[in-house]
Design a protein around this motif. Structure first.
Motif, mmCIF file in Angstrom:
data_model
loop_
_atom_site.group_PDB
_atom_site.id
_atom_site.type_symbol
_atom_site.label_atom_id
_atom_site.label_comp_id
_atom_site.label_asym_id
_atom_site.label_seq_id
_atom_site.Cartn_x
_atom_site.Cartn_y
_atom_site.Cartn_z
ATOM 1 N N HIS A 1 7.007 -3.442 -4.167
ATOM 2 C CA HIS A 1 6.427 -4.184 -5.284
ATOM 3 C C HIS A 1 7.079 -5.551 -5.420
ATOM 4 C CE1 HIS A 1 5.765 -5.004 -9.686
ATOM 5 N NE2 HIS A 1 4.543 -4.767 -9.265
ATOM 6 N N SER A 2 8.378 -5.623 -5.108
ATOM 7 C CA SER A 2 9.095 -6.884 -5.287
ATOM 8 C C SER A 2 8.818 -7.883 -4.168
ATOM 9 C CB SER A 2 10.601 -6.615 -5.363
ATOM 10 O OG SER A 2 11.095 -6.313 -4.073
ATOM 11 N N MET A 3 7.935 -7.546 -3.237
ATOM 12 C CA MET A 3 7.651 -8.520 -2.170
ATOM 13 C C MET A 3 6.158 -8.715 -1.916
ATOM 14 S SD MET A 3 8.825 -6.497 1.280
ATOM 15 C CE MET A 3 10.312 -5.739 0.676
ATOM 16 N N VAL A 4 5.308 -8.139 -2.768
ATOM 17 C CA VAL A 4 3.860 -8.296 -2.522
ATOM 18 C C VAL A 4 3.157 -8.919 -3.732
ATOM 19 C CG1 VAL A 4 3.764 -6.371 -0.895
ATOM 20 C CG2 VAL A 4 3.328 -5.944 -3.334
ATOM 21 N N ASP A 5 1.933 -9.400 -3.458
ATOM 22 C CA ASP A 5 1.136 -10.019 -4.515
ATOM 23 C C ASP A 5 0.255 -8.992 -5.223
ATOM 24 O OD1 ASP A 5 2.057 -12.600 -3.629
ATOM 25 O OD2 ASP A 5 0.682 -12.402 -1.935
ATOM 26 N N PHE A 6 -0.106 -7.948 -4.509
ATOM 27 C CA PHE A 6 -0.970 -6.913 -5.089
ATOM 28 C C PHE A 6 -0.459 -5.560 -4.620
ATOM 29 C CE2 PHE A 6 -4.541 -4.098 -5.588
ATOM 30 C CZ PHE A 6 -5.303 -4.614 -6.624
ATOM 31 N N PHE A 7 -0.346 -4.637 -5.568
ATOM 32 C CA PHE A 7 0.188 -3.315 -5.218
ATOM 33 C C PHE A 7 -0.917 -2.281 -5.371
ATOM 34 C CE2 PHE A 7 2.743 0.539 -5.960
ATOM 35 C CZ PHE A 7 3.629 0.443 -4.896
ATOM 36 N N LEU A 8 -1.295 -1.682 -4.261
ATOM 37 C CA LEU A 8 -2.406 -0.729 -4.232
ATOM 38 C C LEU A 8 -1.867 0.681 -4.037
ATOM 39 C CD1 LEU A 8 -5.596 -0.703 -4.061
ATOM 40 C CD2 LEU A 8 -5.298 -0.608 -1.590
ATOM 41 N N LEU A 9 -2.268 1.559 -4.940
ATOM 42 C CA LEU A 9 -1.774 2.929 -4.889
ATOM 43 C C LEU A 9 -2.904 3.847 -4.422
ATOM 44 C CD1 LEU A 9 0.715 4.615 -5.691
ATOM 45 C CD2 LEU A 9 -0.207 4.732 -7.996
ATOM 46 N N ILE A 10 -2.670 4.588 -3.337
ATOM 47 C CA ILE A 10 -3.673 5.535 -2.847
ATOM 48 C C ILE A 10 -3.361 6.915 -3.413
ATOM 49 C CG2 ILE A 10 -4.659 6.663 -0.816
ATOM 50 C CD1 ILE A 10 -4.118 4.212 0.805
ATOM 51 N N GLN A 11 -4.345 7.514 -4.049
ATOM 52 C CA GLN A 11 -4.155 8.830 -4.643
ATOM 53 C C GLN A 11 -5.217 9.796 -4.127
ATOM 54 O OE1 GLN A 11 -1.852 10.021 -7.142
ATOM 55 N NE2 GLN A 11 -0.745 8.249 -6.377
ATOM 56 N N LEU A 12 -5.001 11.067 -4.399
ATOM 57 C CA LEU A 12 -5.984 12.092 -4.025
ATOM 58 C C LEU A 12 -6.422 12.841 -5.273
ATOM 59 C CD1 LEU A 12 -4.330 13.663 -0.862
ATOM 60 C CD2 LEU A 12 -6.266 12.084 -0.952
ATOM 61 N N ALA A 13 -7.636 13.337 -5.224
ATOM 62 C CA ALA A 13 -8.071 14.242 -6.280
ATOM 63 C C ALA A 13 -7.444 15.590 -5.952
ATOM 64 C CB ALA A 13 -9.584 14.361 -6.279
ATOM 65 N N GLY A 14 -6.792 16.175 -6.928
ATOM 66 C CA GLY A 14 -6.066 17.405 -6.607
ATOM 67 C C GLY A 14 -6.581 18.595 -7.367
ATOM 68 N N THR A 15 -5.684 19.199 -8.101
ATOM 69 C CA THR A 15 -6.016 20.479 -8.718
ATOM 70 C C THR A 15 -6.543 20.350 -10.139
ATOM 71 O OG1 THR A 15 -3.693 20.548 -9.299
ATOM 72 C CG2 THR A 15 -4.366 21.814 -7.382
ATOM 73 N N ILE B 1 0.857 -1.187 0.000
ATOM 74 C CA ILE B 1 0.000 0.000 0.000
ATOM 75 C C ILE B 1 0.894 1.239 0.000
ATOM 76 C CG2 ILE B 1 -1.765 1.292 1.268
ATOM 77 C CD1 ILE B 1 -2.786 -1.371 2.354
ATOM 78 N N SER B 2 0.704 2.058 -1.033
ATOM 79 C CA SER B 2 1.584 3.210 -1.171
ATOM 80 C C SER B 2 0.770 4.485 -1.389
ATOM 81 C CB SER B 2 2.505 2.952 -2.371
ATOM 82 O OG SER B 2 3.113 4.144 -2.758
ATOM 83 N N GLY B 3 1.362 5.575 -1.023
ATOM 84 C CA GLY B 3 0.706 6.868 -1.216
ATOM 85 C C GLY B 3 1.551 7.942 -0.563
ATOM 86 N N VAL B 4 1.467 9.165 -1.088
ATOM 87 C CA VAL B 4 2.279 10.235 -0.515
ATOM 88 C C VAL B 4 1.795 10.542 0.904
ATOM 89 C CG1 VAL B 4 2.860 11.292 -2.724
ATOM 90 C CG2 VAL B 4 0.766 11.981 -1.548
ATOM 91 N N PRO B 5 2.637 11.198 1.721
ATOM 92 C CA PRO B 5 2.182 11.584 3.060
ATOM 93 C C PRO B 5 0.917 12.427 2.949
ATOM 94 C CG PRO B 5 4.551 11.931 2.853
ATOM 95 C CD PRO B 5 4.047 11.561 1.485
ATOM 96 N N GLY B 6 -0.058 12.110 3.765
ATOM 97 C CA GLY B 6 -1.307 12.866 3.718
ATOM 98 C C GLY B 6 -2.351 12.258 2.801
ATOM 99 N N ALA B 7 -1.968 11.224 2.046
ATOM 100 C CA ALA B 7 -2.928 10.583 1.152
ATOM 101 C C ALA B 7 -4.002 9.852 1.945
ATOM 102 C CB ALA B 7 -2.209 9.616 0.217
ATOM 103 N N GLY B 8 -3.661 9.554 3.194
ATOM 104 C CA GLY B 8 -4.630 8.872 4.059
ATOM 105 C C GLY B 8 -4.310 7.409 4.258
ATOM 106 N N LYS B 9 -3.037 7.066 4.213
ATOM 107 C CA LYS B 9 -2.654 5.659 4.339
ATOM 108 C C LYS B 9 -3.053 5.082 5.688
ATOM 109 C CE LYS B 9 1.627 6.432 3.314
ATOM 110 N NZ LYS B 9 1.386 7.840 2.989
ATOM 111 N N SER B 10 -2.682 5.792 6.760
ATOM 112 C CA SER B 10 -2.956 5.189 8.070
ATOM 113 C C SER B 10 -4.450 5.125 8.354
ATOM 114 C CB SER B 10 -2.228 5.927 9.192
ATOM 115 O OG SER B 10 -1.971 7.244 8.840
ATOM 116 N N THR B 11 -5.164 6.187 8.023
ATOM 117 C CA THR B 11 -6.614 6.192 8.209
ATOM 118 C C THR B 11 -7.222 5.022 7.426
ATOM 119 O OG1 THR B 11 -6.422 8.595 8.117
ATOM 120 C CG2 THR B 11 -8.637 7.696 8.104
ATOM 121 N N SER B 12 -6.757 4.862 6.199
ATOM 122 C CA SER B 12 -7.303 3.821 5.327
ATOM 123 C C SER B 12 -6.934 2.431 5.823
ATOM 124 C CB SER B 12 -6.782 4.000 3.901
ATOM 125 O OG SER B 12 -7.119 5.274 3.414
#
Ligand code: GDP
Length: 385
Positions: free
Chosen positions: A200-214, A93-104
């Motif tokens: 990516h080299s150690m997981v079966d599924f790679f989930l990217l968390i993004q935000l709607a921006g500008t 699970i990846s995403g920039v700081p503030g994307a909401g990783k921990s909340t999610s």
């Protein structure tokens, strides 16, 4: 002068009779403390295989230890856990700081444990921890609900070392968690580049968390990261932000069509959700498990894990060769001179590199018996899960 303090037997403190108290040092205190005696590798493994989370935590600490004397024990624990490992679904699970990783992740974890049972481990790889000497990723305080869940194990990113070293420790921790019966593993990372490749080299599924921006959502997101994603989820689709999130999702869908199809035959999906309000979490996990079922049915699931093992073999070779090269005394001696000559335009990069490589090869040949080579590395490679 006559004064009690001048007397020979005076000790600076006197207790008037009748108000004596028992000693403040409790003679039983030691026995009351949790018993943290030294465990043998066998005892670690026994505890882990029984699913003992406290012992699992201590074993992970052993893996992360930089003390040379812990190293052999850690490797033994990992090796003995290997036969019990491998039976989990690993999700990056990846995403920039503030994307909401921990909340999610808090919401994702609760959803999964409720809907699918089992046990969940949340691990992390945080390349910045090298600089800050401490990681916040995977911190329990960021995942309040999971932190108190009996079937969840949260472990922050290992703090020390290169990205390669940190990633290896996380991989070894996966082995231990799987041996302890964790059938769902999250590996969290920040969306900044290299660490994604490691995850990516150690997981079966790679989930990217993004935000709607500008408006131009694709700007600033690296093509390589998008290509790795098996699913992209746009967070914070709530509180009037729904339409913007949908728009962003449409942009991502269009962009994904421009990439070559995934080797697995899976077409990555883009969904919108709200981690904070717990909206459309189910859709995300239905998608993930649809992928897992699909990849297992085509044999791709196993194929990807084998390819990952191969990737790590080459990665280890490159890393170790490089370390070994720079630790070689001839290279250490020659390098500053060759570098100077290069800077003064007296030699070419190609020639400079080859002189150093020749010096390395020569040293290895003539000192083969004493030059312990790869054995001299502080951290020998770990076996594959
Ligand atoms: P991380 O840095 O990626 O782990 O992000 P956090 O989970 O700490 O979230 C960053 C901020 O976004 C916090 O203030 C959260 O409360 C907020 N946030 C996270 N998810 C959502 C969401 O679904 N909707 C809204 N409106 N805010 C959210």
């Amino acid at each position: 002068m006559e004064h009690p303090e001048n007397a020979e037997e005076y000790r600076g403190l006197s207790v008037a009779s009748g108000i004596e108290r028992p000693s403040t040092i409790n003679p039983y205190l030691r026995a009351q403390r949790p018993h943290r005696r030294h465990l043998t590798p066998g005892q670690y493994v026994e505890g882990i295989v029984k699913g003992n989370i406290a012992i699992l935590g201590r074993a992970v600490t052993l893996i992360e230890s930089l003390r040379p004397e812990d190293h052999a024990a850690a490797q033994e624990v990992i090796e003995k856990c290997l036969p019990y490992a491998g039976r989990s679904v690993r999700i990056g699970i990846s995403g920039v700081p503030g994307a909401g990783k921990s909340t999610s992740i808090d919401e994702f974890g609760l959803h999964l444990l409720k809907e699918r049972g089992g046990r969940l481990a949340v691990l992390a790889i945080d390349p910045s921890s090298e600089r800050s000497k401490g990681s916040i990723l995977g911190d329990k305080t960021r995942m309040e609900k999971l932190a108190v869940h009996p079937d969840a194990f949260i472990r922050p990113s290992p703090a020390a070392g290169s990205l390669g070293g940190v990633a290896r420790k996380t991989r070894e921790t996966i082995v231990l968690c799987e041996a302890a019966g964790f059938d769902k593993i999250f590996v969290e990372t920040v969306g900044v580049g290299q660490s994604e490749t490691a995850v990516h080299s150690m997981v079966d599924f790679f989930l990217l968390i993004q935000l709607a921006g500008t408006g131009d959502e694709l700007q600033g997101i690296k093509r390589g990261i998008m290509e790795m994603a098996d699913g992209i989820v746009i967070n914070k689709a709530d509180s009037g932000n729904e339409q913007r999130a949908e728009l962003a999702a449409a942009q991502f869908r269009n962009a994904l069509h421009l990439f070559p199809p995934h080797e697995s035959g899976w077409q990555p999906r883009v969904l919108t959700y709200s981690g904070f309000y717990g909206l459309r979490i189910k859709e995300i996990w239905d998608m993930v498990y649809e992928y897992i079922d699909f990849a297992k049915s085509t044999g791709y699931f196993t194929h990807r894990r084998r390819e990952q093992a191969k990737y790590r073999m080459f990665e280890t070779i490159h890393e170790e060769l490089q370390n070994n090269f720079y630790q070689c005394p001839s290279v250490e001696e020659l390098l500053p001179h060759v570098e100077q000559q290069l800077l003064q335009g007296k030699t070419t990069s190609y020639n400079a590199a080859h002189r150093l490589l020749d010096a390395y090869a020569q040293y290895a040949l003539t000192h083969g018996d004493k030059w312990r080579g790869f054995g001299s590395l502080a951290e020998p490679p770990a076996p594959e899960p």
